[in-house]
Design an enzyme around this catalytic site. Structure first.
Site, mmCIF file in Angstrom:
data_model
loop_
_atom_site.group_PDB
_atom_site.id
_atom_site.type_symbol
_atom_site.label_atom_id
_atom_site.label_comp_id
_atom_site.label_asym_id
_atom_site.label_seq_id
_atom_site.Cartn_x
_atom_site.Cartn_y
_atom_site.Cartn_z
ATOM 1 N N CYS A 1 3.191 20.409 -7.291
ATOM 2 C CA CYS A 1 4.272 19.737 -8.017
ATOM 3 C C CYS A 1 5.096 20.770 -8.785
ATOM 4 O O CYS A 1 4.543 21.626 -9.482
ATOM 5 C CB CYS A 1 3.662 18.725 -8.988
ATOM 6 S SG CYS A 1 4.862 17.896 -10.029
ATOM 7 N N HIS B 1 0.816 -1.221 0.000
ATOM 8 C CA HIS B 1 0.000 0.000 0.000
ATOM 9 C C HIS B 1 0.842 1.260 0.000
ATOM 10 O O HIS B 1 0.348 2.321 0.397
ATOM 11 C CB HIS B 1 -0.946 -0.035 1.206
ATOM 12 C CG HIS B 1 -1.962 -1.132 1.081
ATOM 13 N ND1 HIS B 1 -2.590 -1.696 2.172
ATOM 14 C CD2 HIS B 1 -2.408 -1.813 0.003
ATOM 15 C CE1 HIS B 1 -3.413 -2.645 1.745
ATOM 16 N NE2 HIS B 1 -3.311 -2.741 0.440
HETATM 17 C C1 BV8 Z 1 -8.866 -1.797 -4.749
HETATM 18 C C2 BV8 Z 1 -2.795 2.880 2.768
HETATM 19 C C3 BV8 Z 1 -9.670 -1.875 -6.958
HETATM 20 C C4 BV8 Z 1 -3.395 4.210 3.052
HETATM 21 C C5 BV8 Z 1 -4.634 1.276 2.969
HETATM 22 C C6 BV8 Z 1 -16.219 -1.843 -2.694
HETATM 23 C C7 BV8 Z 1 -15.886 -0.789 -3.510
HETATM 24 C C8 BV8 Z 1 -14.568 -0.459 -3.839
HETATM 25 C C9 BV8 Z 1 -13.542 -1.201 -3.307
HETATM 26 C C10 BV8 Z 1 -13.910 -2.245 -2.476
HETATM 27 C C11 BV8 Z 1 -15.204 -2.586 -2.156
HETATM 28 N N1 BV8 Z 1 -15.194 -3.660 -1.328
HETATM 29 C C12 BV8 Z 1 -13.935 -4.005 -1.084
HETATM 30 C C13 BV8 Z 1 -13.162 -3.162 -1.795
HETATM 31 C C14 BV8 Z 1 -11.774 -3.161 -1.883
HETATM 32 C C15 BV8 Z 1 -11.221 -2.230 -0.833
HETATM 33 C C16 BV8 Z 1 -11.442 -2.879 0.538
HETATM 34 O O1 BV8 Z 1 -10.911 -3.953 0.762
HETATM 35 N N2 BV8 Z 1 -12.215 -2.243 1.415
HETATM 36 C C17 BV8 Z 1 -12.462 -2.810 2.726
HETATM 37 C C18 BV8 Z 1 -12.643 -1.678 3.736
HETATM 38 C C19 BV8 Z 1 -13.676 -3.700 2.657
HETATM 39 N N3 BV8 Z 1 -9.851 -2.204 -1.204
HETATM 40 C C20 BV8 Z 1 -9.389 -1.223 -1.952
HETATM 41 O O2 BV8 Z 1 -9.997 -0.201 -2.218
HETATM 42 C C21 BV8 Z 1 -8.008 -1.482 -2.527
HETATM 43 N N4 BV8 Z 1 -8.045 -1.159 -3.920
HETATM 44 O O3 BV8 Z 1 -9.605 -2.701 -4.439
HETATM 45 O O4 BV8 Z 1 -8.802 -1.282 -6.007
HETATM 46 C C22 BV8 Z 1 -9.401 -1.195 -8.241
HETATM 47 C C23 BV8 Z 1 -8.832 -1.925 -9.273
HETATM 48 C C24 BV8 Z 1 -8.625 -1.304 -10.492
HETATM 49 C C25 BV8 Z 1 -8.941 0.054 -10.649
HETATM 50 C C26 BV8 Z 1 -9.484 0.797 -9.586
HETATM 51 C C27 BV8 Z 1 -9.712 0.169 -8.361
HETATM 52 C C28 BV8 Z 1 -6.985 -0.588 -1.867
HETATM 53 C C29 BV8 Z 1 -6.884 -0.928 -0.402
HETATM 54 C C30 BV8 Z 1 -5.705 -0.178 0.208
HETATM 55 C C31 BV8 Z 1 -6.202 0.917 1.110
HETATM 56 N N5 BV8 Z 1 -5.048 1.558 1.761
HETATM 57 N N6 BV8 Z 1 -3.538 1.833 3.496
HETATM 58 C C32 BV8 Z 1 -3.060 4.672 4.450
HETATM 59 O O5 BV8 Z 1 -2.428 3.936 5.215
HETATM 60 O O6 BV8 Z 1 -3.456 5.810 4.775
HETATM 61 S S1 BV8 Z 1 -5.475 0.108 3.832
HETATM 62 C C33 BV8 Z 1 -5.017 0.099 5.474
HETATM 63 O O7 BV8 Z 1 -6.009 -0.631 6.196
HETATM 64 C C34 BV8 Z 1 -3.783 -0.705 5.716
HETATM 65 O O8 BV8 Z 1 -2.819 -0.519 4.721
HETATM 66 C C35 BV8 Z 1 -4.261 -2.119 5.770
HETATM 67 O O9 BV8 Z 1 -4.178 -2.735 4.540
HETATM 68 C C36 BV8 Z 1 -5.715 -1.988 5.998
HETATM 69 C C37 BV8 Z 1 -6.199 -2.886 7.126
HETATM 70 O O10 BV8 Z 1 -5.558 -2.506 8.234
HETATM 71 P P1 BV8 Z 1 -4.704 -3.574 9.094
HETATM 72 O O11 BV8 Z 1 -3.300 -3.415 8.702
HETATM 73 O O12 BV8 Z 1 -5.257 -4.944 9.059
HETATM 74 O O13 BV8 Z 1 -4.956 -2.914 10.485
HETATM 75 P P2 BV8 Z 1 -6.283 -2.969 11.322
HETATM 76 O O14 BV8 Z 1 -6.260 -1.782 12.216
HETATM 77 O O15 BV8 Z 1 -7.458 -3.225 10.432
HETATM 78 O O16 BV8 Z 1 -6.065 -4.293 12.190
HETATM 79 C C38 BV8 Z 1 -4.971 -4.352 13.071
HETATM 80 C C39 BV8 Z 1 -4.953 -5.749 13.622
HETATM 81 O O17 BV8 Z 1 -3.823 -5.875 14.440
HETATM 82 C C40 BV8 Z 1 -6.180 -6.064 14.443
HETATM 83 O O18 BV8 Z 1 -6.680 -7.335 14.068
HETATM 84 C C41 BV8 Z 1 -5.623 -6.109 15.889
HETATM 85 O O19 BV8 Z 1 -6.280 -7.115 16.642
HETATM 86 C C42 BV8 Z 1 -4.204 -6.514 15.651
HETATM 87 N N7 BV8 Z 1 -3.245 -6.060 16.643
HETATM 88 C C43 BV8 Z 1 -3.330 -4.961 17.459
HETATM 89 N N8 BV8 Z 1 -2.219 -4.895 18.219
HETATM 90 C C44 BV8 Z 1 -1.417 -5.960 17.864
HETATM 91 C C45 BV8 Z 1 -2.082 -6.696 16.874
HETATM 92 N N9 BV8 Z 1 -1.556 -7.796 16.309
HETATM 93 C C46 BV8 Z 1 -0.350 -8.199 16.758
HETATM 94 N N10 BV8 Z 1 0.360 -7.536 17.699
HETATM 95 C C47 BV8 Z 1 -0.151 -6.432 18.286
HETATM 96 N N11 BV8 Z 1 0.556 -5.789 19.238
#
Ligand code: BV8
Length: 246
Positions: free
Chosen positions: A149, A121
């Site tokens: 830019c 990402h």
């Molecule tokens: C795409 C960068 C297609 C930015 C991030 C409907 C419409 C459109 C799209 C979609 C849709 N449905 C689904 C999608 C796809 C969408 C998606 O998946 N949405 C989700 C919300 C359902 N995905 C996208 O849009 C992707 N692109 O599909 O494009 C396309 C193709 C062609 C042409 C055009 C379009 C792009 C997704 C990337 C988004 N960018 N980050 C920024 O950082 O600002 S995502 C961001 O959240 C992170 O990068 C990461 O990937 C994501 C999830 O976060 P996690 O890392 O898992 O963190 P989270 O907080 O969720 O969880 C933390 C975990 O750690 C927890 O479980 C917790 O229990 C645990 N934890 C806590 N402490 C600890 C621990 N574990 C271990 N040790 C600890 N100490």
């Protein structure tokens, strides 16, 4: 805290030839960086990351999105890799068949020493322009942020993948190939919710890899994983590295 790993897990770790580690925000939580699922704090408490990390949000209010990333960039710059990051760097140093795919944009894996990695990402420390992705290493101060830019005049933005944007380059294909060919897959600190990255552990499992989840909480992967360590990454990964490298 040192934890005991199941002996069958230790055997799998020691026998592994091709290892993939897949990380999310949870591995950086112990470096003081809030995860996506954490409530946002302070200035940003009233916003959800998913509502700020989109091209629409940037086009609607470029200054607010730019300032959110400036704040996150500042916090990430002060953060240090933690024992979980360093354990993965130790495993890569000892294991030629190691590959790391991170969803994190904080740059902490590279700072810990990992080299064979893809940042699915992007990276918050890199800046590009919105219209043409021209890289920008510096920019003139402005009292009307975001800066523009120097080549085309469009607004600067962080070089991260926003929701609704496609992943860039060959990072995803490299990660998918590594997941399909590995014999051990570590899914670490991710809620396994964001696609296409979240598919990687399922690709590995369907190709016969041993899948290990490291997460204090349940995720959609938990029921499929061969082993679930309900531990923090900073606790589980040093134990895994020790078991593999002893
Ligand atoms: C795409 C960068 C297609 C930015 C991030 C409907 C419409 C459109 C799209 C979609 C849709 N449905 C689904 C999608 C796809 C969408 C998606 O998946 N949405 C989700 C919300 C359902 N995905 C996208 O849009 C992707 N692109 O599909 O494009 C396309 C193709 C062609 C042409 C055009 C379009 C792009 C997704 C990337 C988004 N960018 N980050 C920024 O950082 O600002 S995502 C961001 O959240 C992170 O990068 C990461 O990937 C994501 C999830 O976060 P996690 O890392 O898992 O963190 P989270 O907080 O969720 O969880 C933390 C975990 O750690 C927890 O479980 C917790 O229990 C645990 N934890 C806590 N402490 C600890 C621990 N574990 C271990 N040790 C600890 N100490």
């Amino acid at each position: 805290m040192v934890i005991d790993l199941p002996s069958e897990l230790i055997d799998r770790l020691r026998a592994a030839q091709r290892i993939v580690a897949f990380t999310g925000a949870g591995i950086s939580a112990e470096s003081g960086l809030s995860t996506f699922r954490d409530k946002q704090t302070g200035l940003w408490a009233k916003y959800r990351p998913e509502d700020l990390a989109t091209p629409q949000a940037f086009q609607r209010n470029p200054r607010m999105v730019w300032e959110w990333y400036e704040w996150r960039r500042g916090v990430a710059a002060k953060a240090e890799p933690n024992p979980g990051h360093y354990a993965l760097a130790q495993i890569e140093a000892a294991h030629p068949g190691f590959f790391l795919a991170t969803q994190n944009v904080d740059g902490l894996h590279a700072r810990a020493g990992n080299r064979n990695l893809v940042e699915l990402h992007g990276n918050i420390r890199r800046t590009i322009c919105f219209d043409h992705r021209h890289p920008a290493d510096s920019w003139a101060p402005t009292d009307e942020p975001p800066p523009r830019c120097a080549h085309c005049g469009s607004l600067l933005r962080p070089d991260v993948v926003w929701f609704g944007e496609p992943l860039r380059g060959d990072a995803l294909v490299r990660a998918q190939q590594a997941a399909a060919q590995c014999d051990l897959f570590l899914s670490i600190g991710t809620s396994t919710m964001v696609y296409p990255a979240a598919e990687l552990p399922f690709i590995a499992g369907s190709n016969g890899a041993t899948v290990i989840e490291i997460n204090p909480d349940f995720t959609p992967l938990s029921k499929l994983a061969n082993f679930v360590l309900r531990e923090k990454a900073g606790t589980a990964l040093p134990a895994i590295a020790a078991a593999m490298l002893d």
